[in-house]
Design a protein around this motif. Structure first.
Motif, PDB file in Angstrom:
ATOM      1  N   THR A   1      12.649  32.275 -34.390  1.00 40.27           N
ATOM      2  CA  THR A   1      13.186  31.039 -34.952  1.00 40.27           C
ATOM      3  C   THR A   1      12.754  30.925 -36.404  1.00 40.27           C
ATOM      4  O   THR A   1      11.562  30.933 -36.695  1.00 40.27           O
ATOM      5  N   PRO A   2      13.706  30.833 -37.333  1.00 40.18           N
ATOM      6  CA  PRO A   2      13.302  30.819 -38.742  1.00 40.18           C
ATOM      7  C   PRO A   2      12.823  29.439 -39.197  1.00 40.18           C
ATOM      8  O   PRO A   2      13.253  28.413 -38.678  1.00 40.18           O
ATOM      9  N   LEU A   3      11.965  29.465 -40.193  1.00 37.35           N
ATOM     10  CA  LEU A   3      11.575  28.238 -40.894  1.00 37.35           C
ATOM     11  C   LEU A   3      12.476  28.108 -42.112  1.00 37.35           C
ATOM     12  O   LEU A   3      12.677  29.085 -42.840  1.00 37.35           O
ATOM     13  N   GLU A   4      13.030  26.937 -42.314  1.00 41.17           N
ATOM     14  CA  GLU A   4      13.829  26.725 -43.527  1.00 41.17           C
ATOM     15  C   GLU A   4      12.865  26.464 -44.677  1.00 41.17           C
ATOM     16  O   GLU A   4      12.110  25.488 -44.654  1.00 41.17           O
ATOM     17  N   GLY A   5      12.881  27.349 -45.670  1.00 47.49           N
ATOM     18  CA  GLY A   5      11.985  27.142 -46.802  1.00 47.49           C
ATOM     19  C   GLY A   5      10.703  27.931 -46.669  1.00 47.49           C
ATOM     20  O   GLY A   5      10.630  28.926 -45.949  1.00 47.49           O
ATOM     21  N   SER A   6       9.688  27.501 -47.391  1.00 49.55           N
ATOM     22  CA  SER A   6       8.386  28.179 -47.403  1.00 49.55           C
ATOM     23  C   SER A   6       7.275  27.176 -47.189  1.00 49.55           C
ATOM     24  O   SER A   6       7.304  26.080 -47.772  1.00 49.55           O
ATOM     25  N   LEU A   7       6.314  27.575 -46.370  1.00 47.99           N
ATOM     26  CA  LEU A   7       5.163  26.717 -46.081  1.00 47.99           C
ATOM     27  C   LEU A   7       3.908  27.496 -46.432  1.00 47.99           C
ATOM     28  O   LEU A   7       3.738  28.625 -45.994  1.00 47.99           O
ATOM     29  N   ILE A   8       3.062  26.894 -47.233  1.00 49.55           N
ATOM     30  CA  ILE A   8       1.821  27.550 -47.674  1.00 49.55           C
ATOM     31  C   ILE A   8       0.666  26.641 -47.285  1.00 49.55           C
ATOM     32  O   ILE A   8       0.679  25.453 -47.624  1.00 49.55           O
ATOM     33  N   VAL A   9      -0.290  27.198 -46.566  1.00 50.24           N
ATOM     34  CA  VAL A   9      -1.409  26.378 -46.072  1.00 50.24           C
ATOM     35  C   VAL A   9      -2.732  27.072 -46.391  1.00 50.24           C
ATOM     36  O   VAL A   9      -2.963  28.195 -45.968  1.00 50.24           O
ATOM     37  N   TRP A  10      -3.589  26.405 -47.159  1.00 45.91           N
ATOM     38  CA  TRP A  10      -4.969  26.867 -47.333  1.00 45.91           C
ATOM     39  C   TRP A  10      -5.835  26.019 -46.410  1.00 45.91           C
ATOM     40  O   TRP A  10      -5.792  24.793 -46.485  1.00 45.91           O
ATOM     41  N   THR A  11      -6.577  26.659 -45.553  1.00 46.45           N
ATOM     42  CA  THR A  11      -7.491  25.930 -44.677  1.00 46.45           C
ATOM     43  C   THR A  11      -8.901  26.341 -45.039  1.00 46.45           C
ATOM     44  O   THR A  11      -9.229  27.519 -45.075  1.00 46.45           O
ATOM     45  N   LEU A  12      -9.728  25.350 -45.329  1.00 42.41           N
ATOM     46  CA  LEU A  12     -11.085  25.635 -45.794  1.00 42.41           C
ATOM     47  C   LEU A  12     -12.090  25.015 -44.841  1.00 42.41           C
ATOM     48  O   LEU A  12     -11.874  23.920 -44.310  1.00 42.41           O
TER      49      LEU A  12
ATOM     50  N   ARG B   1       5.278  26.888 -31.999  1.00 41.20           N
ATOM     51  CA  ARG B   1       5.941  27.038 -33.289  1.00 41.20           C
ATOM     52  C   ARG B   1       7.453  27.009 -33.110  1.00 41.20           C
ATOM     53  O   ARG B   1       8.167  26.293 -33.806  1.00 41.20           O
ATOM     54  N   ASP B   2       7.930  27.780 -32.161  1.00 44.88           N
ATOM     55  CA  ASP B   2       9.377  27.819 -31.890  1.00 44.88           C
ATOM     56  C   ASP B   2       9.881  26.432 -31.530  1.00 44.88           C
ATOM     57  O   ASP B   2      10.924  25.987 -32.007  1.00 44.88           O
ATOM     58  N   ALA B   3       9.135  25.742 -30.665  1.00 43.30           N
ATOM     59  CA  ALA B   3       9.552  24.401 -30.234  1.00 43.30           C
ATOM     60  C   ALA B   3       9.631  23.451 -31.432  1.00 43.30           C
ATOM     61  O   ALA B   3      10.581  22.666 -31.556  1.00 43.30           O
ATOM     62  N   ALA B   4       8.658  23.549 -32.335  1.00 41.00           N
ATOM     63  CA  ALA B   4       8.640  22.659 -33.512  1.00 41.00           C
ATOM     64  C   ALA B   4       9.837  22.950 -34.421  1.00 41.00           C
ATOM     65  O   ALA B   4      10.497  22.023 -34.905  1.00 41.00           O
ATOM     66  N   LEU B   5      10.128  24.220 -34.639  1.00 43.93           N
ATOM     67  CA  LEU B   5      11.222  24.573 -35.557  1.00 43.93           C
ATOM     68  C   LEU B   5      12.582  24.257 -34.946  1.00 43.93           C
ATOM     69  O   LEU B   5      13.502  23.826 -35.659  1.00 43.93           O
ATOM     70  N   ILE B   6      12.689  24.453 -33.633  1.00 42.04           N
ATOM     71  CA  ILE B   6      13.946  24.102 -32.965  1.00 42.04           C
ATOM     72  C   ILE B   6      14.171  22.597 -33.075  1.00 42.04           C
ATOM     73  O   ILE B   6      15.293  22.125 -33.305  1.00 42.04           O
ATOM     74  N   LEU B   7      13.095  21.829 -32.936  1.00 41.08           N
ATOM     75  CA  LEU B   7      13.198  20.369 -33.053  1.00 41.08           C
ATOM     76  C   LEU B   7      13.706  19.972 -34.434  1.00 41.08           C
ATOM     77  O   LEU B   7      14.620  19.152 -34.571  1.00 41.08           O
ATOM     78  N   VAL B   8      13.118  20.545 -35.487  1.00 38.97           N
ATOM     79  CA  VAL B   8      13.511  20.195 -36.860  1.00 38.97           C
ATOM     80  C   VAL B   8      14.980  20.553 -37.089  1.00 38.97           C
ATOM     81  O   VAL B   8      15.741  19.765 -37.659  1.00 38.97           O
ATOM     82  N   ALA B   9      15.382  21.723 -36.601  1.00 40.25           N
ATOM     83  CA  ALA B   9      16.784  22.148 -36.759  1.00 40.25           C
ATOM     84  C   ALA B   9      17.721  21.207 -36.010  1.00 40.25           C
ATOM     85  O   ALA B   9      18.821  20.896 -36.479  1.00 40.25           O
ATOM     86  N   LYS B  10      17.249  20.710 -34.866  1.00 43.27           N
ATOM     87  CA  LYS B  10      18.072  19.807 -34.039  1.00 43.27           C
ATOM     88  C   LYS B  10      18.311  18.485 -34.772  1.00 43.27           C
ATOM     89  O   LYS B  10      19.421  17.940 -34.784  1.00 43.27           O
ATOM     90  N   ILE B  11      17.243  17.988 -35.400  1.00 39.71           N
ATOM     91  CA  ILE B  11      17.362  16.716 -36.130  1.00 39.71           C
ATOM     92  C   ILE B  11      18.340  16.887 -37.286  1.00 39.71           C
ATOM     93  O   ILE B  11      19.230  16.052 -37.512  1.00 39.71           O
ATOM     94  N   LYS B  12      18.195  17.984 -37.999  1.00 38.70           N
ATOM     95  CA  LYS B  12      19.076  18.252 -39.152  1.00 38.70           C
ATOM     96  C   LYS B  12      20.529  18.338 -38.692  1.00 38.70           C
ATOM     97  O   LYS B  12      21.428  17.742 -39.289  1.00 38.70           O
ATOM     98  N   LYS B  13      20.753  19.085 -37.615  1.00 40.14           N
ATOM     99  CA  LYS B  13      22.129  19.288 -37.119  1.00 40.14           C
ATOM    100  C   LYS B  13      22.721  17.953 -36.670  1.00 40.14           C
ATOM    101  O   LYS B  13      23.865  17.630 -36.988  1.00 40.14           O
ATOM    102  N   ALA B  14      21.932  17.178 -35.939  1.00 43.84           N
ATOM    103  CA  ALA B  14      22.437  15.917 -35.386  1.00 43.84           C
ATOM    104  C   ALA B  14      22.809  14.938 -36.493  1.00 43.84           C
ATOM    105  O   ALA B  14      23.810  14.228 -36.410  1.00 43.84           O
TER     106      ALA B  14
END
Lengths: 363, 110
Positions: A346-357, A77-90
């Motif tokens: 590592t924070p997530l920007e925004g909100s993520l809602i997931v229903w798994t059935l 999770r941390d790796a994924a969020l760091i990646l997204v933040a990196k893309i945004k920053k770059a």
């Protein structure tokens, strides 16, 4: 043109989708957008006039993606969020002329991470407007290529999706929608696409449909601030459904890049309350918002939207979970179980809602 | 003589009722109240709103569409003039009446 009546339901369903796609492209060439079962005006993202990508672009940045992009494991999770933040920053702050996303090492991407990545790419491209060239390498894993292709990832990068072997059969199916309005027909169309995977009880389907509209309306009312200097796409949300036939799971995901549920609630509470509840983690704020109405208006008429998220889960006969992730917190709810609280560095920007059935096997 | 009028929301307004306000998107609760409900209340003494057949009603839609009537007319007048029915969505009716009562209560308080 007569449609073949032979083949299994899934093949017929795919043929229908292909025909729809051909129709969509034909009308797009004519300047019309076909989506959610009808022709509607092309979606236009709304940028924040307070934010501008400044400075002259320089250099190429190569970002190597990790092997696993998932939210279920803490380190992944941390790796994924760091990646997204990196893309945004770059793209938006460092103004690289060219950003290359290196997918060669990626072996697995979960659909919710793929959605967040896609949202980030779309945001960066909207703001950079060709000043920063975002591109990438193709993944080596067919499953990853297939998922990213279906989610429109390569399309968002402006490149052709990789060609998969003819014998490759995707284990997942994914459909994504993106808008900046409350459009109930979009939610209904998304649920329609999965009617073969999930034999919804009519009341269950209605509750899930209502939960999705509540998410859209919440984004419109609370997620984005008009005063913010951040590079938001105002009122923008992304919604996806995906079916993993191998695991027998169906998930519906809703994501926005706004302030996040905990930040939004805290900004509406008085200083006295937030100081008193200073020890509350983000996950506790999320759980509180889902459990009971919270409204800035102190009105019993408002704040009922998030309650609906879990109502669907509580009343359905299907087994499943609801995961709500925002800022540094996450709450996982299962019907009849106690909530699980997770908090992260590592924070997530925004909100993520997931229903798994996990739909029950029909007799 | 009181006239009673039946209005079917799904077929005459939209099968896909939207969010709370007009600014949120199409087929909002605000649009329903302003363009449909108030006109009907002006023309008829009693109205039956049939909520059957729609894809679902958000809390914001129900609050703006019906709840606000509690603030405008008061709960007893709304009860006298409006009936809500639905063959497939008892929850929506329950929520709508709760919002009507809450709105009436808040209007009296304020």
């Amino acid at each position: 043109m007569a449609r073949s009546q032979q083949g299994n339901p899934r093949d017929r369903w795919r043929q229908t989708l292909l025909a729809q796609e051909r129709g969509r492209r034909r009308n797009e060439r004519k300047g019309r957008i076909y989506s959610s079962g009808k022709w509607r005006p092309e979606h236009r993202p709304i940028v924040n006039p307070r934010f501008r990508v400044k400075g002259k672009g320089h250099g190429t940045l190569r970002i190597e993606l990790p092997e696993k992009l998932d939210f279920l494991d803490f380190s992944d999770r941390d790796a994924a969020l760091i990646l997204v933040a990196k893309i945004k920053k770059a793209a938006l702050y460092e103004r690289h002329k060219r950003i290359v996303l290196d997918f060669s090492a990626v072996k697995y991407v979960s659909a919710d991470v793929a959605l967040i990545l896609l949202a980030e790419i779309q945001r960066c491209r909207t703001y950079c407007k060709g000043k920063t060239y975002l591109t990438g390498t193709y993944p080596k894993e067919h499953a990853v290529s297939s998922l990213l292709n279906e989610i429109g990832f390569f399309n968002a990068l402006g490149v052709k999706g990789p060609k998969l072997p003819a014998t490759y059969s995707s284990r997942t199916y994914l459909k994504i929608e993106r808008e900046n309005k409350t459009l109930a027909s979009v939610a209904d169309n998304l649920l329609d696409c999965f009617c073969e995977e999930v034999n919804f009880d009519p009341d269950d389907r209605k509750r899930l449909h209502v939960a999705l509209i509540e998410c859209m309306d919440n984004v419109f009312q609370h997620a984005y601030s008009g005063d913010s200097p951040d590079p938001h796409l105002y009122k923008e949300w992304w919604m996806a459904g995906y079916a993993d036939h191998k695991e027998g799971l169906v998930s519906f995901v809703f994501y926005d890049q706004g302030a996040g549920i905990p930040k939004t609630i805290k900004s509406r509470k008085s200083r006295r309350v937030t100081d008193f509840l200073n020890s509350w983690s983000d996950s506790r704020w999320i759980e509180r918002a889902i459990r009971k109405p919270i409204s800035r208006h102190d009105s019993r008429r408002r704040g009922h939207g998030l309650e609906k998220l879990k109502k669907f889960l509580e009343r359905t006969d299907m087994s499943g979970t609801l995961r709500v992730m925002a800022n540094r917190g996450e709450v996982v709810l299962a019907a009849g179980g106690s909530p699980i609280f997770n908090d992260f560095s590592t924070p997530l920007e925004g909100s993520l809602i997931v229903w798994t059935l996990k739909p029950l096997q029909s007799a | 003589m009181a006239s009673e009028f039946v209005y079917k929301v799904a077929s005459e307004f939209s099968r896909y009722p939207g969010g709370r306000l007009r600014s949120h998107g199409e087929f909002s609760g605000q649009a329903f109240r302003e363009d449909v409900v108030l006109s009907l209340l002006h023309a008829h003494d009693k109205i039956i709103f049939d909520l059957s057949g729609s894809a679902g009603y958000s809390s914001g839609f129900l609050d703006e569409a019906f709840g606000e009537l509690g603030a405008i007319f008061g709960v007893s007048e709304v009860r006298r003039r409006i009936k809500l029915i639905a063959t497939d969505d008892a929850e929506a009716i329950e929520i709508a009446w709760e919002r009507i009562k809450d709105a009436s209560h808040e209007a009296n308080k304020g």
